[in-house]
Scaffold this motif. Structure first.
Motif, PDB file in Angstrom:
ATOM      1  N   ILE A 146     -14.586   9.035  -3.810  1.00 16.68           N
ATOM      2  CA  ILE A 146     -13.984   8.495  -2.585  1.00 16.68           C
ATOM      3  C   ILE A 146     -15.146   8.151  -1.664  1.00 16.68           C
ATOM      4  O   ILE A 146     -15.638   8.984  -0.907  1.00 16.68           O
ATOM      5  CB  ILE A 146     -13.025   9.507  -1.928  1.00 16.68           C
ATOM      6  N   GLY A 148     -17.690   6.642   1.118  1.00 15.06           N
ATOM      7  CA  GLY A 148     -17.657   6.392   2.553  1.00 15.06           C
ATOM      8  C   GLY A 148     -18.165   5.015   2.937  1.00 15.06           C
ATOM      9  O   GLY A 148     -17.823   4.490   3.990  1.00 15.06           O
ATOM     10  N   TRP A 162     -10.368  -0.357  -5.124  1.00 10.67           N
ATOM     11  CA  TRP A 162     -11.403   0.390  -5.830  1.00 10.67           C
ATOM     12  C   TRP A 162     -12.113  -0.539  -6.802  1.00 10.67           C
ATOM     13  O   TRP A 162     -11.623  -1.623  -7.143  1.00 10.67           O
ATOM     14  CB  TRP A 162     -10.798   1.569  -6.592  1.00 10.67           C
ATOM     15  N   SER A 174     -12.393   2.977  -2.139  1.00 10.53           N
ATOM     16  CA  SER A 174     -12.772   2.665  -0.767  1.00 10.53           C
ATOM     17  C   SER A 174     -12.028   3.562   0.218  1.00 10.53           C
ATOM     18  O   SER A 174     -10.800   3.495   0.322  1.00 10.53           O
ATOM     19  CB  SER A 174     -12.463   1.197  -0.454  1.00 10.53           C
ATOM     20  N   SER A 175     -12.772   4.382   0.955  1.00 13.69           N
ATOM     21  CA  SER A 175     -12.135   5.218   1.977  1.00 13.69           C
ATOM     22  C   SER A 175     -11.687   4.385   3.171  1.00 13.69           C
ATOM     23  O   SER A 175     -10.807   4.800   3.930  1.00 13.69           O
ATOM     24  CB  SER A 175     -13.097   6.319   2.435  1.00 13.69           C
ATOM     25  N   CYS A 176     -12.277   3.196   3.328  1.00 10.96           N
ATOM     26  CA  CYS A 176     -11.934   2.328   4.460  1.00 10.96           C
ATOM     27  C   CYS A 176     -10.512   1.778   4.353  1.00 10.96           C
ATOM     28  O   CYS A 176      -9.927   1.365   5.354  1.00 10.96           O
ATOM     29  CB  CYS A 176     -12.919   1.167   4.554  1.00 10.96           C
ATOM     30  N   LEU A 178      -8.013   3.531   2.831  1.00 11.84           N
ATOM     31  CA  LEU A 178      -7.134   4.663   2.556  1.00 11.84           C
ATOM     32  C   LEU A 178      -6.262   4.946   3.775  1.00 11.84           C
ATOM     33  O   LEU A 178      -6.760   5.253   4.857  1.00 11.84           O
ATOM     34  CB  LEU A 178      -7.987   5.889   2.217  1.00 11.84           C
ATOM     35  N   TYR A 186      -3.807   5.121  -4.751  1.00 13.67           N
ATOM     36  CA  TYR A 186      -5.039   5.801  -5.140  1.00 13.67           C
ATOM     37  C   TYR A 186      -4.735   6.914  -6.144  1.00 13.67           C
ATOM     38  O   TYR A 186      -5.395   7.034  -7.189  1.00 13.67           O
ATOM     39  CB  TYR A 186      -5.725   6.399  -3.905  1.00 13.67           C
ATOM     40  N   GLY A 200     -16.851  13.367  -2.979  1.00 14.58           N
ATOM     41  CA  GLY A 200     -16.889  12.629  -1.722  1.00 14.58           C
ATOM     42  C   GLY A 200     -17.436  13.477  -0.595  1.00 14.58           C
ATOM     43  O   GLY A 200     -17.762  14.656  -0.772  1.00 14.58           O
ATOM     44  N   THR A 204     -14.183  12.945   4.298  1.00 12.42           N
ATOM     45  CA  THR A 204     -13.378  11.940   3.608  1.00 12.42           C
ATOM     46  C   THR A 204     -12.332  12.595   2.715  1.00 12.42           C
ATOM     47  O   THR A 204     -11.165  12.184   2.693  1.00 12.42           O
ATOM     48  CB  THR A 204     -14.289  11.025   2.762  1.00 12.42           C
ATOM     49  N   ASP A 207      -9.632  13.981   4.858  1.00  8.61           N
ATOM     50  CA  ASP A 207      -8.729  12.907   5.292  1.00  8.61           C
ATOM     51  C   ASP A 207      -7.707  12.595   4.200  1.00  8.61           C
ATOM     52  O   ASP A 207      -6.515  12.406   4.477  1.00  8.61           O
ATOM     53  CB  ASP A 207      -9.522  11.636   5.606  1.00  8.61           C
ATOM     54  N   LEU A 208      -8.193  12.516   2.961  1.00  8.52           N
ATOM     55  CA  LEU A 208      -7.305  12.238   1.830  1.00  8.52           C
ATOM     56  C   LEU A 208      -6.255  13.335   1.686  1.00  8.52           C
ATOM     57  O   LEU A 208      -5.062  13.053   1.514  1.00  8.52           O
ATOM     58  CB  LEU A 208      -8.132  12.111   0.547  1.00  8.52           C
TER      59      LEU A 208
END
Length: 470
Positions: A146, A148, A162, A174-176, A178, A186, A200, A204, A207-208
């Motif tokens: 994941i 950053g 991805w 891409s965490s951007c 998500l 994902y 990751g 991040t 956050d997931l």
């Protein structure tokens, strides 16, 4: 990431990522890498603390800055930091050995272009993989990373979010992109690909985990049947570890290192944090006014191009017993906790630095994410992303923890929010300290400042916002 790359069609981005993956595979994972990995692995159970003077002498023999021929010379060498290194850059540099340059992060405005030799590159990657091998991960293991960094245009509105990097065995997610509308995609992609390892930044991954809970996808997350989650590059806090492990139902293990390659600390199978004694020489220097906090000062064993000796990393760790041993049987020193950067500390009104800010949330299991911003000594704002079951009782626990650690005179506000600040590289700083160093050193007075607020209620020195936007 280059703007031209981000503007390309997905198929060209996919091609470039894989060409780059082929390049770095050839550069990193060569015969020298595997030989060094084997060497580090063999030494893992037998390495003991102690200075490898021969390596230090070999690395510095052509340096104009260092004059080291004995152990006495070594300990008489000055402790240097990034600013001193930059001032003496040419004297430390040995241009005959430069293979490439690394850039250290400049989150405090003090980045460094760091030259490295060929041996350093494969040794650093070998020490990363020694840690991963402990958990049965190899260079042939596929990883859900994941990431950053921006790997896709931020305006992209349809999957895939991805890129599959075949040569490095990575799914770069891409965490951007998500969010609550994409998180299921994902998880489904990871499940379909049968990947058992996720990696990751702690922030991040947290956050997931938070998104998974908010969208009621915990069962799908468990169906991934991940065997291990690894993290690096940021300080891992207890509340993050707890959240991530709870959502995915597997262990999270951390690895600590830095671009300069002067220290490496890894989590073993038993959960202890061990110093990699064969990678560099690490000194722990007591932080004044504390019982068990130490500065991490390291000396590289493998970079003839730019040897850093007795380099102050700016990181602080907690060590209860310097002679403690782990039940895993290793002889290496044990660190109890990595507290993080010196800049991650809060400053009291009298200039005292207080670390261990993660402890504020240790007894609050429903804090999903948090960030502390300090603009003036003796006061700070705590930004908290609440979990579903967050309660007034947990809020009071946090208030009590802050008061107990920082004192009753420390003014603080709690702000409940859905978003926290991140750096351009995708990392999240847990403590953002905006106090100027001169103000700390000169014990300058606190300047009262105003907050724009909405639907606020006061409880003592604590200000609660119903919402907040940066």
């Amino acid at each position: 990431m280059n703007k031209k790359y981000l503007g390309l069609p997905y198929v060209l981005q996919f091609l470039l990522v894989n060409l780059y993956g082929l390049k770095i595979k050839r550069k990193r994972y060569n015969n020298d890498f595997y030989a060094q990995l084997n060497n580090f692995t063999l030494l893992d159970r037998t390495e003991s603390p102690g200075l490898n003077l021969d390596r230090i002498i070999e690395n510095t023999k052509n340096s104009k800055f260092y004059k080291i021929k004995s152990e006495t010379d070594f300990y008489n060498s000055p402790i240097v930091n990034k600013e001193i290194v930059k001032e003496n850059y040419d004297s430390i540099l040995n241009p005959d050995y430069i293979q490439q340059y690394y850039n250290t992060s400049g989150t405090t405005g003090s980045g460094l272009k760091y030259p490295v030799c060929r041996q350093f590159v494969f040794s650093q990657w070998a020490i990363f993989w020694k840690f991963r091998y402990l958990f049965h991960l190899t260079t042939d293991s596929w990883c859900a990373y994941i990431i950053g960094k921006s790997i896709l245009n931020s305006d992209r509105t349809k999957p895939p979010y991805w890129i599959k990097s075949y040569f490095t065995k990575q799914y770069l997610f891409s965490s951007c992109h998500l969010n609550k509308d994409t998180v299921k995609l994902y998880l489904e992609e990871i499940k379909k690909s049968k990947i058992k390892w996720m990696h990751g930044f702690p922030s991040t991954l947290n956050d997931l985990a938070d998104l998974i809970e908010k969208t009621d996808l915990k069962q799908l997350a468990r169906e991934l049947e991940l065997s291990i989650i690894t993290t690096s590059s940021e300080t891992l806090f207890e509340f993050q570890k707890r959240n991530i492990e709870k959502v995915f139902g597997c262990k999270l293990k951390q690895f600590y290192s830095m671009t300069e390659g002067v220290a490496s600390i890894y989590e073993c199978e038993e959960g202890s944090l061990h110093v990699d004694e064969s990678f560099s020489f690490v000194e722990f220097l007591k932080v004044n006014g504390t019982d068990d906090e130490y500065r991490v000062v390291g000396s590289t064993y493998f970079n003839k191009a730019f040897p850093l000796i007795r380099y102050d990393t700016g990181d602080i760790v907690k060590i209860h017993d310097i002679n403690a041993k782990c039940s895993c049987g290793r002889n290496s020193r044990i660190v109890n906790e990595i507290l993080g950067r010196e800049q991650d500390f809060l400053i009291l009104k009298d200039g005292t630095r207080v670390g261990g800010s993660g402890f504020f949330f240790k007894k609050a299991p429903n804090v999903k994410r948090a960030q502390i911003i300090q603009k003036h000594k003796g006061e700070a704002t705590f930004y908290i992303v609440k979990g579903i079951n967050y309660s007034k009782e947990e809020e009071q626990v946090i208030i009590d923890e802050v008061t107990n650690r920082l004192g009753k005179s420390f003014k603080f506000r709690i702000v409940y929010t859905d978003k926290l600040r991140k750096l351009n590289n995708g990392k999240m700083k847990f403590v953002i300290n905006e106090i100027k160093q001169d103000d700390i050193d000169n014990n300058a007075s606190i300047l009262e400042h105003e907050f724009e607020h909405q639907d606020e209620t006061f409880t003592g020195d604590v200000l609660h916002y119903q919402q907040n936007k940066f």
